[in-house]
Design an enzyme around this catalytic site. Structure first.
Site, PDB file in Angstrom:
ATOM      1  N   THR A 114       0.844  -1.194   0.000  1.00 47.08           N
ATOM      2  CA  THR A 114       0.000   0.000   0.000  1.00 47.08           C
ATOM      3  C   THR A 114       0.879   1.244   0.000  1.00 47.08           C
ATOM      4  O   THR A 114       2.008   1.209   0.486  1.00 47.08           O
ATOM      5  CB  THR A 114      -0.939   0.028   1.234  1.00 47.08           C
ATOM      6  OG1 THR A 114      -1.787   1.178   1.165  1.00 47.08           O
ATOM      7  CG2 THR A 114      -0.152   0.078   2.536  1.00 47.08           C
ATOM      8  N   ASP A 137      -7.710  -3.977   1.332  1.00 50.86           N
ATOM      9  CA  ASP A 137      -8.631  -3.111   0.602  1.00 50.86           C
ATOM     10  C   ASP A 137      -9.822  -2.783   1.499  1.00 50.86           C
ATOM     11  O   ASP A 137     -10.180  -3.572   2.378  1.00 50.86           O
ATOM     12  CB  ASP A 137      -9.113  -3.808  -0.680  1.00 50.86           C
ATOM     13  CG  ASP A 137      -9.708  -2.817  -1.675  1.00 50.86           C
ATOM     14  OD1 ASP A 137      -9.044  -1.814  -1.981  1.00 50.86           O
ATOM     15  OD2 ASP A 137     -10.841  -3.028  -2.123  1.00 50.86           O
ATOM     16  N   LYS A 185      -2.612   3.396   6.756  1.00 49.79           N
ATOM     17  CA  LYS A 185      -2.650   1.934   6.916  1.00 49.79           C
ATOM     18  C   LYS A 185      -1.323   1.428   7.476  1.00 49.79           C
ATOM     19  O   LYS A 185      -1.297   0.587   8.374  1.00 49.79           O
ATOM     20  CB  LYS A 185      -2.933   1.247   5.569  1.00 49.79           C
ATOM     21  CG  LYS A 185      -4.365   1.373   5.102  1.00 49.79           C
ATOM     22  CD  LYS A 185      -4.568   0.634   3.793  1.00 49.79           C
ATOM     23  CE  LYS A 185      -5.991   0.845   3.264  1.00 49.79           C
ATOM     24  NZ  LYS A 185      -6.191   0.238   1.952  1.00 49.79           N
ATOM     25  N   GLU A 215      -4.161  -3.431 -11.411  1.00 52.22           N
ATOM     26  CA  GLU A 215      -5.551  -3.049 -11.667  1.00 52.22           C
ATOM     27  C   GLU A 215      -6.486  -3.808 -10.725  1.00 52.22           C
ATOM     28  O   GLU A 215      -6.529  -5.034 -10.723  1.00 52.22           O
ATOM     29  CB  GLU A 215      -5.923  -3.375 -13.117  1.00 52.22           C
ATOM     30  CG  GLU A 215      -7.105  -2.547 -13.585  1.00 52.22           C
ATOM     31  CD  GLU A 215      -7.412  -2.796 -15.065  1.00 52.22           C
ATOM     32  OE1 GLU A 215      -8.558  -2.556 -15.446  1.00 52.22           O
ATOM     33  OE2 GLU A 215      -6.511  -3.239 -15.791  1.00 52.22           O
ATOM     34  N   ASN A 246      -0.709   3.915   1.240  1.00 53.71           N
ATOM     35  CA  ASN A 246      -1.515   4.674   2.197  1.00 53.71           C
ATOM     36  C   ASN A 246      -0.774   4.777   3.533  1.00 53.71           C
ATOM     37  O   ASN A 246      -0.612   3.783   4.234  1.00 53.71           O
ATOM     38  CB  ASN A 246      -2.867   3.966   2.392  1.00 53.71           C
ATOM     39  CG  ASN A 246      -3.821   4.774   3.254  1.00 53.71           C
ATOM     40  OD1 ASN A 246      -3.422   5.394   4.229  1.00 53.71           O
ATOM     41  ND2 ASN A 246      -5.095   4.748   2.903  1.00 53.71           N
ATOM     42  N   PRO A 247      -0.335   6.000   3.914  1.00 53.09           N
ATOM     43  CA  PRO A 247       0.464   6.143   5.143  1.00 53.09           C
ATOM     44  C   PRO A 247      -0.325   5.777   6.396  1.00 53.09           C
ATOM     45  O   PRO A 247       0.244   5.287   7.372  1.00 53.09           O
ATOM     46  CB  PRO A 247       0.842   7.636   5.149  1.00 53.09           C
ATOM     47  CG  PRO A 247      -0.163   8.306   4.258  1.00 53.09           C
ATOM     48  CD  PRO A 247      -0.559   7.287   3.230  1.00 53.09           C
TER      49      PRO A 247
END
Length: 200
Positions: free
Chosen positions: A7, A69, A12, A40, A9-10
């Protein structure tokens, strides 16, 4: 041991890395390794998308990989308007954190200022041989149309999510606040899932 968290996303990474380190698991990020594949995400749910990410990054690095997710469902919205697997992608466009806050705030405004929301999470650990999966959800909270100025980079909707038990924005919750609703904040269960499946 080392595991890769697939990821960018910091929020997470921050959420799990420290507790995993306490369990002798070092979390590598795709930023650490200088790779960004952008697989994808064509899955129909959180688990399928988590697996797509975990497998893509394992295939590239051969390091045991965690994919994750989040799917979002809003009680008041009709089926065709549900964010589902496309929380950040609206009308084909990938939204920034601020654009997400603006979009969902306007949506809340459109429906009277408040929306009943539910997050469904999927996590997959893949080591090249087998995948281990875990799913959980967080409900019993709502979005309002007046976001807080405080931000949680990577989890922008925390700025407009309210926990009813203490009537606070998610960005303002303390550990004590979260403990009031342990059923909805399953960080310990998630850490246990990762630890138990990475040490085998």
């Amino acid at each position: 041991m080392k595991v890769l968290f697939a990821t960018t996303n910091p929020a997470k990474i921050k959420k799990y890395a420290e507790k995993l380190k306490e369990n002798n698991i070092d979390v590598l990020t795709i930023k650490d390794l200088g790779i960004n594949l952008k697989p994808e995400e064509t899955g129909n749910n959180a688990i399928e998308n988590a697996y797509i990410k975990a497998k893509a990054y394992y295939d590239k690095t051969k390091i045991t990989t965690i994919g994750m997710d989040n799917n979002l469902y809003i009680e008041e919205l009709p089926e065709e308007k549900q964010p589902g697997t496309h929380v950040r992608r609206v009308n084909g466009k990938e939204l920034t954190d601020n654009e997400m806050i603006e979009y969902y705030s306007n949506l809340a405004k459109e429906y009277g200022g408040k929306l009943t929301a539910k997050w469904v999470y999927g996590m997959v650990i893949y080591d090249g041989k087998e995948k281990k999966e875990y799913s959980w959800s967080k409900s019993h909270f709502y979005f309002i149309d007046k976001p807080c100025k405080k931000r949680n980079p990577g989890y922008p909707l925390d700025s407009m999510s309210i926990m009813p038990e203490c009537n606070k924005y998610f960005v303002d919750l303390t550990e004590e606040d979260r403990n009031k609703n342990k059923e909805n904040y399953k960080e310990d269960d998630v850490i246990n899932f990762i630890v138990n499946n990475c040490r085998k």
